[in-house]
Design a protein around this motif. Structure first.
Motif, PDB file in Angstrom:
ATOM      1  N   ARG A 120       0.831  -1.209   0.000  1.00  0.00           N
ATOM      2  CA  ARG A 120       0.000   0.000   0.000  1.00  0.00           C
ATOM      3  C   ARG A 120       0.862   1.254   0.000  1.00  0.00           C
ATOM      4  NH1 ARG A 120      -3.187  -2.781   3.781  1.00  0.00           N
ATOM      5  NH2 ARG A 120      -2.126  -1.667   5.455  1.00  0.00           N
ATOM      6  N   GLU A 121       1.948   1.253   0.766  1.00  0.00           N
ATOM      7  CA  GLU A 121       2.796   2.432   0.868  1.00  0.00           C
ATOM      8  C   GLU A 121       3.757   2.560  -0.303  1.00  0.00           C
ATOM      9  OE1 GLU A 121       4.685   2.322   4.663  1.00  0.00           O
ATOM     10  OE2 GLU A 121       2.810   2.659   5.742  1.00  0.00           O
ATOM     11  N   ASN A 122       4.071   1.481  -0.981  1.00  0.00           N
ATOM     12  CA  ASN A 122       5.007   1.493  -2.101  1.00  0.00           C
ATOM     13  C   ASN A 122       4.372   0.822  -3.311  1.00  0.00           C
ATOM     14  OD1 ASN A 122       7.269   2.553  -0.545  1.00  0.00           O
ATOM     15  ND2 ASN A 122       7.201   0.591   0.487  1.00  0.00           N
ATOM     16  N   PRO A 123       3.357   1.468  -3.933  1.00  0.00           N
ATOM     17  CA  PRO A 123       2.703   0.821  -5.065  1.00  0.00           C
ATOM     18  C   PRO A 123       3.651   0.713  -6.250  1.00  0.00           C
ATOM     19  CG  PRO A 123       1.961   3.081  -4.856  1.00  0.00           C
ATOM     20  CD  PRO A 123       2.843   2.789  -3.670  1.00  0.00           C
ATOM     21  N   THR A 124       3.454  -0.302  -7.021  1.00  0.00           N
ATOM     22  CA  THR A 124       4.274  -0.474  -8.209  1.00  0.00           C
ATOM     23  C   THR A 124       3.846   0.536  -9.253  1.00  0.00           C
ATOM     24  OG1 THR A 124       2.740  -2.146  -9.014  1.00  0.00           O
ATOM     25  CG2 THR A 124       4.668  -2.932  -7.809  1.00  0.00           C
ATOM     26  N   PRO A 125       4.778   1.073 -10.043  1.00  0.00           N
ATOM     27  CA  PRO A 125       4.427   2.066 -11.056  1.00  0.00           C
ATOM     28  C   PRO A 125       3.475   1.462 -12.086  1.00  0.00           C
ATOM     29  CG  PRO A 125       6.820   1.820 -10.863  1.00  0.00           C
ATOM     30  CD  PRO A 125       6.184   0.803  -9.981  1.00  0.00           C
ATOM     31  N   GLY A 126       2.571   2.285 -12.584  1.00  0.00           N
ATOM     32  CA  GLY A 126       1.642   1.841 -13.606  1.00  0.00           C
ATOM     33  C   GLY A 126       0.435   1.132 -13.043  1.00  0.00           C
ATOM     34  N   THR A 127       0.254   1.146 -11.728  1.00  0.00           N
ATOM     35  CA  THR A 127      -0.888   0.491 -11.113  1.00  0.00           C
ATOM     36  C   THR A 127      -2.132   1.326 -11.383  1.00  0.00           C
ATOM     37  OG1 THR A 127       0.528  -0.348  -9.371  1.00  0.00           O
ATOM     38  CG2 THR A 127      -1.822  -0.372  -8.948  1.00  0.00           C
ATOM     39  N   ASN A 128      -3.205   0.671 -11.761  1.00  0.00           N
ATOM     40  CA  ASN A 128      -4.456   1.374 -12.009  1.00  0.00           C
ATOM     41  C   ASN A 128      -5.330   1.434 -10.760  1.00  0.00           C
ATOM     42  OD1 ASN A 128      -3.853   1.911 -14.667  1.00  0.00           O
ATOM     43  ND2 ASN A 128      -4.680  -0.033 -15.378  1.00  0.00           N
ATOM     44  N   ASP A 129      -4.790   1.069  -9.645  1.00  0.00           N
ATOM     45  CA  ASP A 129      -5.517   1.070  -8.388  1.00  0.00           C
ATOM     46  C   ASP A 129      -5.823   2.515  -7.982  1.00  0.00           C
ATOM     47  OD1 ASP A 129      -6.584   0.468  -5.927  1.00  0.00           O
ATOM     48  OD2 ASP A 129      -4.636   0.155  -4.958  1.00  0.00           O
ATOM     49  N   PRO A 130      -7.110   2.858  -7.766  1.00  0.00           N
ATOM     50  CA  PRO A 130      -7.436   4.229  -7.374  1.00  0.00           C
ATOM     51  C   PRO A 130      -6.797   4.625  -6.052  1.00  0.00           C
ATOM     52  CG  PRO A 130      -9.445   2.903  -7.635  1.00  0.00           C
ATOM     53  CD  PRO A 130      -8.274   2.030  -7.908  1.00  0.00           C
ATOM     54  N   ASN A 131      -6.625   3.662  -5.136  1.00  0.00           N
ATOM     55  CA  ASN A 131      -5.963   3.981  -3.869  1.00  0.00           C
ATOM     56  C   ASN A 131      -4.520   4.388  -4.089  1.00  0.00           C
ATOM     57  OD1 ASN A 131      -8.225   3.513  -2.324  1.00  0.00           O
ATOM     58  ND2 ASN A 131      -7.744   1.351  -2.013  1.00  0.00           N
ATOM     59  N   ALA A 132      -3.862   3.778  -5.069  1.00  0.00           N
ATOM     60  CA  ALA A 132      -2.475   4.130  -5.359  1.00  0.00           C
ATOM     61  C   ALA A 132      -2.394   5.559  -5.867  1.00  0.00           C
ATOM     62  CB  ALA A 132      -1.890   3.165  -6.387  1.00  0.00           C
ATOM     63  N   LYS A 133      -3.337   5.944  -6.722  1.00  0.00           N
ATOM     64  CA  LYS A 133      -3.350   7.318  -7.234  1.00  0.00           C
ATOM     65  C   LYS A 133      -3.650   8.296  -6.117  1.00  0.00           C
ATOM     66  CE  LYS A 133      -4.623   6.011 -11.910  1.00  0.00           C
ATOM     67  NZ  LYS A 133      -5.648   6.052 -12.957  1.00  0.00           N
ATOM     68  N   CYS A 134      -4.571   7.936  -5.253  1.00  0.00           N
ATOM     69  CA  CYS A 134      -4.924   8.785  -4.108  1.00  0.00           C
ATOM     70  C   CYS A 134      -3.724   8.949  -3.170  1.00  0.00           C
ATOM     71  CB  CYS A 134      -6.109   8.188  -3.369  1.00  0.00           C
ATOM     72  SG  CYS A 134      -6.724   9.213  -2.028  1.00  0.00           S
ATOM     73  N   ASN A 135      -3.017   7.850  -2.931  1.00  0.00           N
ATOM     74  CA  ASN A 135      -1.830   7.917  -2.079  1.00  0.00           C
ATOM     75  C   ASN A 135      -0.768   8.810  -2.694  1.00  0.00           C
ATOM     76  OD1 ASN A 135      -2.957   6.225  -0.180  1.00  0.00           O
ATOM     77  ND2 ASN A 135      -1.964   4.387  -0.967  1.00  0.00           N
ATOM     78  N   GLU A 136      -0.595   8.743  -4.009  1.00  0.00           N
ATOM     79  CA  GLU A 136       0.391   9.581  -4.695  1.00  0.00           C
ATOM     80  C   GLU A 136      -0.005  11.053  -4.585  1.00  0.00           C
ATOM     81  OE1 GLU A 136       3.730  10.746  -6.846  1.00  0.00           O
ATOM     82  OE2 GLU A 136       3.265   8.895  -5.799  1.00  0.00           O
ATOM     83  N   ILE A 137      -1.282  11.342  -4.776  1.00  0.00           N
ATOM     84  CA  ILE A 137      -1.758  12.721  -4.661  1.00  0.00           C
ATOM     85  C   ILE A 137      -1.568  13.223  -3.233  1.00  0.00           C
ATOM     86  CG2 ILE A 137      -3.836  14.160  -4.711  1.00  0.00           C
ATOM     87  CD1 ILE A 137      -4.747  12.415  -7.122  1.00  0.00           C
TER      88      ILE A 137
END
Length: 189
Positions: free
Chosen positions: A75-92
């Motif tokens: 969750r804290e280190n998503p792999t690049p190119g993940t389409n997971d909305p949580n990953a995008k939210c975490n990045e934002i």
């Protein structure tokens, strides 16, 4: 005098003997898991260790569990190119936190600069100080006009067509009814 085997230093190189390799792996794996458990107990750290043996068997140790640590890591280190909305939210959220830290740093910098400011603001100046400031600004304006004229006469490239266009908002209009020697004009009706 001979040293016992336990205190003899060994050279850290890859072992060739399969039996020795398996025995060493088992002993060191147990020691590694023990140290991880001690680290978790003493420091309250979440720990996970996954080890593959030379015979390709998987061994894992973790606190509170290997699965929970792995999920937290993913969750804290998503792999690049993940389409997971949580990953995008975490990045934002990560970018927002970084921008908030930068804003706070700039705010503190501005406060420090404001504290260093020694001249009084124009609202706090007396009438005579304002008059002196106006005269200094007029002298600076004349100097700028003189330098600009010299540049234009020498055919130097000048960023504005006329000096007035660059400083138009700063020029005090002569149509104001304010005389520096008498103060504001008052009409008697």
């Amino acid at each position: 005098m001979r040293r016992p085997n336990g205190s003899r230093r060994i050279q850290i190189v890859r072992m060739q003997n399969q039996t020795s390799k398996q025995v060493t792996f088992s002993k060191r794996r147990a020691g590694l898991f023990k140290k991880a458990s001690e680290l978790s107990t003493l420091c309250g750290a979440d720990v996970a260790i996954v080890v593959y043996s030379p015979s390709n068997k998987v061994y894992a140790c973790g606190h509170p569990s290997v699965e929970s640590i792995v999920q937290k890591f993913l969750r804290e280190n998503p792999t690049p190119g993940t389409n997971d909305p949580n990953a995008k939210c975490n990045e934002i959220n990560r970018k927002l936190n970084m921008l908030e830290r930068q804003l706070e740093k700039e705010r503190k910098h501005g406060q420090a600069l404001q504290a260093l400011r020694t001249e009084p603001s124009h609202e706090k100046l007396s009438f005579s100080d304002l008059k002196s400031l106006c005269e200094a600004l007029e002298a600076a304006d004349e100097e700028v006009e003189r330098v600009a004229s010299q540049l234009l006469e020498a055919n130097k490239v000048f960023p504005y067509q006329t000096i007035g266009s660059a400083f138009a908002p700063l020029i005090v209009r002569e149509s104001t009814s304010f005389d520096f020697n008498e103060g504001p004009s008052q009409s008697s009706e």
